[in-house]
Design a protein around this motif. Structure first.
Motif, PDB file in Angstrom:
ATOM      1  N   ILE A  79       0.831  -1.255  -0.010  1.00  0.00           N
ATOM      2  CA  ILE A  79       0.120   0.074  -0.015  1.00  0.00           C
ATOM      3  C   ILE A  79       0.852   1.151  -0.025  1.00  0.00           C
ATOM      4  CG2 ILE A  79      -1.816  -1.218   1.183  1.00  0.00           C
ATOM      5  CD1 ILE A  79      -0.858   0.466   3.871  1.00  0.00           C
ATOM      6  N   GLU A 110      -2.837   5.757   2.198  1.00  0.00           N
ATOM      7  CA  GLU A 110      -3.749   4.572   2.451  1.00  0.00           C
ATOM      8  C   GLU A 110      -3.875   4.082   3.606  1.00  0.00           C
ATOM      9  OE1 GLU A 110      -4.379   2.562  -1.966  1.00  0.00           O
ATOM     10  OE2 GLU A 110      -2.500   2.278  -1.196  1.00  0.00           O
ATOM     11  N   TYR A 146      -6.888   2.030   5.894  1.00  0.00           N
ATOM     12  CA  TYR A 146      -6.657   0.416   6.219  1.00  0.00           C
ATOM     13  C   TYR A 146      -6.804   0.332   7.738  1.00  0.00           C
ATOM     14  CZ  TYR A 146      -5.486  -1.358   1.689  1.00  0.00           C
ATOM     15  OH  TYR A 146      -5.391  -1.800   0.353  1.00  0.00           O
ATOM     16  N   THR A 160     -10.089  -4.627   6.898  1.00  0.00           N
ATOM     17  CA  THR A 160      -8.670  -4.483   6.302  1.00  0.00           C
ATOM     18  C   THR A 160      -7.402  -3.961   7.216  1.00  0.00           C
ATOM     19  OG1 THR A 160      -8.837  -2.136   5.933  1.00  0.00           O
ATOM     20  CG2 THR A 160      -9.591  -3.392   4.253  1.00  0.00           C
ATOM     21  N   LYS A 161      -7.999  -3.951   8.541  1.00  0.00           N
ATOM     22  CA  LYS A 161      -6.794  -3.526   9.536  1.00  0.00           C
ATOM     23  C   LYS A 161      -5.823  -4.622   9.459  1.00  0.00           C
ATOM     24  CE  LYS A 161      -6.388  -2.021  14.266  1.00  0.00           C
ATOM     25  NZ  LYS A 161      -7.206  -1.901  15.451  1.00  0.00           N
ATOM     26  N   LEU A 166       0.471  -5.860   5.729  1.00  0.00           N
ATOM     27  CA  LEU A 166       0.800  -4.912   4.746  1.00  0.00           C
ATOM     28  C   LEU A 166       2.159  -4.440   4.481  1.00  0.00           C
ATOM     29  CD1 LEU A 166      -2.279  -2.490   5.520  1.00  0.00           C
ATOM     30  CD2 LEU A 166      -2.227  -4.388   3.960  1.00  0.00           C
TER      31      LEU A 166
END
Length: 228
Positions: A117, A121, A125, A131-132, A139
């Motif tokens: 990412i 973004e 997230y 999306t955490k 990520l």
């Protein structure tokens, strides 16, 4: 691989045929590495162009397939990254990064892919429960020299990467006998390029040599042969 001595001897033979100038081992090694890098980098330009044009179904004339075959020589898989401070360092020979995985056991089949990412973004997230980031959904943010991996719990190891490496340095090694430079295989490094690139290497080096020794006809010869 392409044999470095074969290329050098062909370069010398063509350059000397019409007394166009002698290319020393030092000059050749510099030009050989430049030629190899230019050919290598051009693969990615040609691939990008080929991907936007219709494919060829022929087994031996599909441009995308041919370029991927040439690039595959430089691909590495499942390489463990080293953490220094808060960041994971890129492999020293990396040219293009592919995919990152987090494999707690060190085995790829037990791992999860790490999603890339951008910094802008990150807040989005974190604010979404779907999306955490956590160890099951890590990520990463790419930086110039390293990678920041983001997870609910710190990840200190088990990060694997696939990437395309840079070509290794080319070297025509030699020993001096009776004031002549003679090829020494034990101190030489061949070109890493696909064997089909031998002629292209010879002509590209001749073109570069024409610039170095300021012989326009030699440069023109290399350019004409590359175009042909």
């Amino acid at each position: 691989m392409v044999n470095v001595d074969t290329v050098y001897q062909r370069v010398l033979a063509i350059a000397n045929k019409e007394q166009r100038g002698y290319i020393t081992p030092l000059e050749f090694n510099l030009l050989a590495n430049q030629a190899q890098l230019e050919i290598f980098e051009n693969y990615f330009i040609e691939l990008a162009q080929a991907l936007v044009t219709p494919g060829n179904e022929s087994e031996y004339s599909d441009i995308v397939k041919t370029l991927n075959e040439k690039i595959s020589i430089f691909k590495k898989y499942d390489s463990a990254l080293t953490k220094v401070g808060a960041f994971f360092k890129y492999p020293s020979d990396m040219y293009k990064l592919g995919t990152l995985w987090y494999a707690k056991t060190g085995l790829l089949e037990d791992g999860v892919e790490i999603q890339e990412i951008n910094y802008d973004e990150l807040l989005d997230y974190y604010n979404s429960p779907l999306t955490k980031p956590n160890k099951s959904r890590p990520l990463y943010i790419r930086r110039e020299e390293d990678i920041r991996i983001i997870s609910a719990a710190a990840i200190t190891s088990g990060v694997l990467a696939s990437y395309t490496k840079k070509p290794s340095k080319v070297e025509w090694g030699y020993v001096v006998t009776n004031e002549q430079a003679l090829y020494n295989a034990s101190s030489s490094n061949d070109f890493e390029l696909h064997v089909s690139e031998e002629i292209t290497l010879v002509m590209k080096i001749l073109g570069l040599a024409g610039i170095v020794i300021q012989r326009q006809e030699l440069m023109a010869l290399g350019q004409q042969q590359q175009q042909a």
